[in-house]
Design an enzyme around this catalytic site. Structure first.
Site: not given
Length: 779
Positions: A85, A342
């Site tokens: 680029e 429990s």
């Protein structure tokens, strides 16, 4: 030209340039480039501890952008990007005049735009401020690019490109594209994948690899060919042969409910790092999903996995299936307040150990009892008679737990839990009572798992941590000794459990406990290994009961599978703290065997003791007097006697009483040793009720008929001694279906109205342990 004319012109030029620069500076200040700030819209990414996305939330424009730094992107991508680029990116001032002249020449000769001549800085300017593809638009890009170069370093500009480059659809930035198309972070890109993502912003819609793989491959190959001389030829050859593939775009969705929870704490951050392990999270979600087919509709599940060493959460599943609305998918059951059943019992026994009330083999009574009107029963509706603390805990027996809680005091129990970080919620106006140990309050899976870490952390409970920067919050729940003992009991049953190799986790090193709330609304299982504490909840978030669903049959199997999948390594060797010892103790007294006469040690048990304490059995609830007493017996026949009715020589025999509620539950051998012998013939008149009891007024097996429309039958019973009527001074206890109903003088009759049809067991016992029992039916 004379010098006099040069000087004014030079001055004019200088002032003109100064004015132009000043105007440009003012314009720059008045019209700065639109740099993204803290308040700029951005996606929010929730990631696992290794950076794997768990869930992403788009910005308000529904754009997906995952922020990254330069070092978090593969150098292959950065190298290909600059080579393809903008190879002069590091040297130009934001604009490459040669590229612009080339683009202008191509436009003039062909009549169309062949290349834009844009630098990476200009592309960043166009992304931040879109402009039309016109000469005026290009000029605006150039000005913005110069402004960017004046304000930012080259690395900062490149970072903006990495995060904002268009990648097709709603994706922006290399990280979002890499995750969405390739299923991996941008730091792990191959040569071909790097080239593909480099070329994608040129035409994001036309080069999407998920929709146009052929076009994407052709464009990618152009980038790869450009890398000759920068990449090894072998890598270029391999990259050209690699297909241009992409997975279907989809939102990452691991631990979705935790992500929603953390999203509320983002405070403008674009990314939240968590402590979750992506493999562990996926394993947990798969195991939960695997069970959905066996569950009724609208039943959900939740699971939480915590690392004991750091308190960091490794897996978090708040619901069974986030996509199934029928199962309340958006209700986070990790945080929901539910009855724990429990699961609080381990803390009760651990705190009672720390208070010096019990040791691991303290004698408890698993028989029907009434505690100030509260009459608990066991889950299986059966009773076991004499049990130890270890047996009561591993079998999750209710009556012994209530017995211990009564001694500890419910208010103190709840306060000690809160001190340790486990806060219980009570209904409006409710206060701690004996029912709290059976689920009479509520808490969350998150708090419960945090509390259970105490059993792997020398008694220190901790708050689960979801992010690496979360502070470590821990509180003392139990002493290190009590935590060791309770974990050993849950894992192997303690010394007695190991003796018969019956411990549930004895070969795996897992200490676990189940729980079921009233009405089968909540099934729990929480377990502890050296590495993890894991909690599981199963039920309906709306509180609807699920008959037949209880912790042992529905939650425990899932817990075991989770441990098998996440922590398959062998358990480490643990040594007891210095204040924990194994000692022989005796029943029924509960004290050390070494301190007792052999005749008083009717049963020997190997127990864990804490802090050198071997507390005796709890005082008898039904009768007074000491547990130790003495009787006189004849020296020849060994029968019981007294000096006022026997003239021969007598000896004194020490005796130990069992709790009165347990005497009817003793086997024959224990009864022979626990109950005094018969009276010698000359002392038969001394017998009163202790020589044997007989219920009169009804016969065993009798059936009572309830009149249609009439009152319930009234039962009238009396008790007789087998060797004569009971004397007026003795007292007896009457029990109906195992529960104490009355304590009366032996000569006083007992009345009970049998209001409901069914089976009734009527028992009478005296202070010496003599008893009689009959069974009746009302129809």
């Amino acid at each position: 030209m004379s010098p006099s004319l040069v000087t004014p012109r030079f001055r004019l030029l200088r002032y003109g340039l100064a004015a132009l620069l000043l105007a440009l500076l003012i314009a720059d200040r008045l019209f700065p480039p639109p740099l993204p700030g803290r308040d700029s819209p951005h996606a929010l990414l929730i990631v696992a501890r290794d950076g794997t996305p768990l869930r992403a939330f788009p910005d308000r424009n529904h754009v997906w952008r995952h922020p990254v730094t330069l070092n978090e992107v593969s150098p292959l991508y950065r190298e290909a990007l600059l080579r393809y680029e903008d190879r002069y990116f590091r040297w130009h001032p934001g604009v490459n005049p040669f590229a612009l002249l080339r683009a202008a020449g191509q436009w003039a000769t062909s009549g169309r735009i062949v290349s834009g001549g844009s630098t990476l800085t200009m592309q960043v300017a166009r992304v931040l401020e879109p402009t039309p593809r016109t000469v005026a638009g290009k000029a605006r890009q150039i000005l913005r690019a110069v402004q960017l170069e004046a304000r930012l370093s080259k690395d900062e500009i490149l970072t903006l490109y990495l995060n904002y480059a268009p990648m097709g659809g709603v994706l922006e930035g290399v990280e979002a594209a890499s995750r969405a198309y390739l299923g991996k972070p941008a730091r792990r890109l191959s040569h071909a994948e790097a080239a593909l993502l480099v070329v994608l912003p040129q035409a994001p819609s036309l080069l999407r690899p998920d929709r146009h793989p052929s076009a994407a491959r052709a464009a990618r190959d152009k980038v790869i060919q450009r890398m000759h001389g920068s990449w090894p030829e072998a890598d270029i050859t391999d990259a050209l042969q690699e297909p241009a593939y992409a997975q279907t775009l989809r939102e990452p969705l691991l631990a979705p409910l935790l992500a929603e929870r953390l999203k509320k704490t983002a405070a403008g951050r674009p990314r939240i790092d968590t402590t979750l392990d992506p493999q562990a999270q996926q394993t947990v979600e798969l195991l939960l999903a695997d069970r959905l087919g066996a569950l009724p509709a609208r039943v959900s599940m939740a699971a939480l996995v915590v690392d004991n060493a750091t308190l960091e959460v490794r897996a978090y599943a708040g619901s069974a299936d986030f996509t199934d609305k029928e199962r309340f998918s958006h209700v986070d059951m990790v945080r929901a307040q539910r009855s724990p059943g429990s699961t609080l019992k381990p803390f009760l026994y651990g705190l009672a150990l720390d208070e010096g009330l019990i040791h691991s083999e303290s004698l408890l009574a698993d028989v029907p009892q009434s505690f100030a009107g509260y009459q608990p029963g066991n889950f299986q509706q059966s009773f076991h008679g004499p049990v130890s603390v270890a047996e009561a805990l591993t079998k999750s027996l209710n009556v012994p737990a209530v017995e211990v809680l009564e001694r500890l005091d419910p208010v103190r129990f709840v306060s000690l839990l809160r001190r340790g970080g486990l806060k219980l919620e009570f209904p409006k106006g409710g206060e701690p009572n004996l029912a709290v140990i059976l689920g009479g309050a509520s808490t969350s899976l998150e708090q419960l798992v945090g509390a259970y870490t105490a059993f792997a952390r020398q008694g220190l409970a901790g708050k689960p941590r979801y992010t690496p920067d979360a502070p470590v919050e821990e509180q003392r729940m139990l002493s290190a000794g009590a935590a060791f003992i309770i974990r050993d009991l849950l894992e192997s049953g303690g010394p007695m459990g190991r003796a018969v190799e019956s411990g549930a986790g004895i070969r795996r090193g897992i200490a676990w406990k189940t729980g079921t709330s009233f009405g089968f609304r909540d099934a729990w299982s929480v377990g502890v290994s050296d590495r993890f504490t894991i909690g599981v909840w199963i039920g309906r978030p709306d509180g609807t009961p699920n008959p037949g669903f209880f912790g042992a049959n529905i939650a425990a199997p899932l817990l075991v599978d989770l441990f098998n999948s996440l922590d398959a390594g062998p358990p480490g060797r643990r040594t007891p703290p210095p204040n924990v010892k194994q000692e022989r103790i005796c029943w029924p007294l509960g004290t050390r065997a070494s301190h007792e006469d052999a005749s008083l040690c009717q049963q020997s048990r190997l127990a864990w003791t804490l802090n050198d304490a071997a507390p005796p059995t709890f005082p008898d609830r039904l009768r007074g007097g000491e547990a130790r007493y003495a009787i006189q017996i004849t020296t020849d026949s060994q029968l019981r006697a007294r000096a006022n009715c026997h003239t021969g020589p007598l000896a004194t025999r020490p005796m130990a009483r069992w709790p009165a509620v347990l005497e009817p539950w003793l086997d024959e051998d224990l009864r022979r040793r626990a109950i005094p012998p018969a009276w010698v013939a000359s002392c038969a008149g001394q017998a009163r009720p202790e020589s044997g009891l007989k219920i009169v007024g009804a016969s065993d097996g009798e059936i009572l008929r309830r009149p249609v429309g009439g009152n319930a039958p009234l039962l009238r019973l009396e008790v007789r001694g087998q060797a004569g009527g009971p004397g007026p001074g003795g007292e007896v206890v009457w029990l109906v279906n195992g529960r104490p109903s009355a304590r009366l003088a032996a000569g006083k009759g007992f009345e009970q109205r049998l209001a409901e049809p069914g089976h009734y067991d009527i028992t009478v016992l005296d202070d010496t342990g003599s008893y009689d029992r009959i069974s009746l039916s009302v129809r």
